[in-house]
Enzyme design. Structure first.
Site, PDB file in Angstrom:
ATOM      1  N   HIS A  40       0.754  -1.109  -0.035  1.00  0.00           N
ATOM      2  CA  HIS A  40       0.051   0.101   0.060  1.00  0.00           C
ATOM      3  C   HIS A  40       0.826   1.186  -0.015  1.00  0.00           C
ATOM      4  O   HIS A  40       1.962   1.275   0.549  1.00  0.00           O
ATOM      5  CB  HIS A  40      -0.957   0.146   1.190  1.00  0.00           C
ATOM      6  N   HIS A  49       0.817   5.091   1.287  1.00  0.00           N
ATOM      7  CA  HIS A  49       0.344   6.182   1.911  1.00  0.00           C
ATOM      8  C   HIS A  49       0.378   7.412   1.350  1.00  0.00           C
ATOM      9  O   HIS A  49       1.459   7.744   0.908  1.00  0.00           O
ATOM     10  CB  HIS A  49       1.110   6.266   3.254  1.00  0.00           C
TER      11      HIS A  49
HETATM   12  P1  5GP Z   1       1.650   0.134   7.503  1.00  0.00           P
HETATM   13  O1  5GP Z   1       2.147   0.455   8.908  1.00  0.00           O
HETATM   14  O2  5GP Z   1       1.421  -1.051   6.920  1.00  0.00           O
HETATM   15  O3  5GP Z   1       2.581   0.879   6.447  1.00  0.00           O
HETATM   16  O4  5GP Z   1       0.260   0.821   7.264  1.00  0.00           O
HETATM   17  C1  5GP Z   1      -0.989   0.489   7.694  1.00  0.00           C
HETATM   18  C2  5GP Z   1      -2.050   1.311   7.489  1.00  0.00           C
HETATM   19  O5  5GP Z   1      -3.416   0.660   7.378  1.00  0.00           O
HETATM   20  C3  5GP Z   1      -2.132   2.088   9.155  1.00  0.00           C
HETATM   21  O6  5GP Z   1      -1.693   3.471   8.630  1.00  0.00           O
HETATM   22  C4  5GP Z   1      -3.410   1.737   9.710  1.00  0.00           C
HETATM   23  O7  5GP Z   1      -3.930   2.942  10.340  1.00  0.00           O
HETATM   24  C5  5GP Z   1      -4.352   1.384   8.504  1.00  0.00           C
HETATM   25  N1  5GP Z   1      -5.222   0.465   8.635  1.00  0.00           N
HETATM   26  C6  5GP Z   1      -5.145  -0.933   9.346  1.00  0.00           C
HETATM   27  N2  5GP Z   1      -6.139  -1.432   9.331  1.00  0.00           N
HETATM   28  C7  5GP Z   1      -7.143  -0.901   8.469  1.00  0.00           C
HETATM   29  C8  5GP Z   1      -8.418  -1.096   8.099  1.00  0.00           C
HETATM   30  O8  5GP Z   1      -9.195  -2.116   8.570  1.00  0.00           O
HETATM   31  N3  5GP Z   1      -9.087  -0.106   7.388  1.00  0.00           N
HETATM   32  C9  5GP Z   1      -8.192   1.020   6.997  1.00  0.00           C
HETATM   33  N4  5GP Z   1      -9.170   1.947   6.299  1.00  0.00           N
HETATM   34  N5  5GP Z   1      -7.155   1.218   7.318  1.00  0.00           N
HETATM   35  C10 5GP Z   1      -6.562   0.327   8.087  1.00  0.00           C
END
Ligand code: 5GP
Ligand code: ZN
Length: 138
Positions: A101, A103
């Protein structure tokens, strides 16, 4: 390909509801539930790739044009002053959901710090040694 145990596969497929900004046959762009700033969004491919290293070239080549389109809409609609793209790969890099993903984090004057690092001071030899290691692995 989907991964049945992956929450972002389910969100991208619309099986779990999300606040969706944009959707096409390859991607869904959603609001991050833990938004670091107003408008923080995530670009999710609909197929499962654990991280950037696994992402296929065709999907990869569509991610930045889509990020550009969403960025322009954010700048127009949110009155933000800047925008960071962040993409974490691996737990040590802060990745918590193992589905690629990107951001998209709008930034506002006087807003919270979002990404910080302390600049180091490697020598020219150290830089060259590290560059050589990476070059040789290409
Ligand atoms: P990472 O830390 O893996 O780069 O980012 C994961 C992101 O996904 C985090 O910013 C977290 O807030 C978001 N996130 C985790 N679970 C969910 C979810 O069920 N729905 C949405 N919309 N965001 C999520
Ligand atoms: Zn997935």
């Amino acid at each position: 390909m989907k991964d049945n145990n992956c929450i972002f596969c389910k969100i991208a497929a619309g099986e779990i509801p999300s606040k969706t900004i944009y959707e096409d046959d390859k991607f869904r762009v959603i609001m991050d539930l833990g938004a670091a700033s107003e408008g923080h969004a995530l670009i999710l491919p609909k197929d499962h790739y654990a991280n950037l290293m696994e992402l296929d070239e065709e999907t990869a080549s569509s991610v930045l044009p889509l990020a550009g389109k969403i960025s322009r809409a954010m700048m127009k609609s949110l009155d933000c002053d800047g925008l960071n793209l962040v993409q974490n790969n691996g737990e040590e890099a802060g990745q918590t959901v193992m589905h690629f993903h990107l951001h998209m984090i709008p930034r506002y004057k006087g807003g919270n710090e979002v990404i910080e690092w302390k600049p180091g001071s490697p020598s020219a030899e150290e830089l060259e040694e590290t560059a050589a290691k990476i070059r040789e692995a290409l």
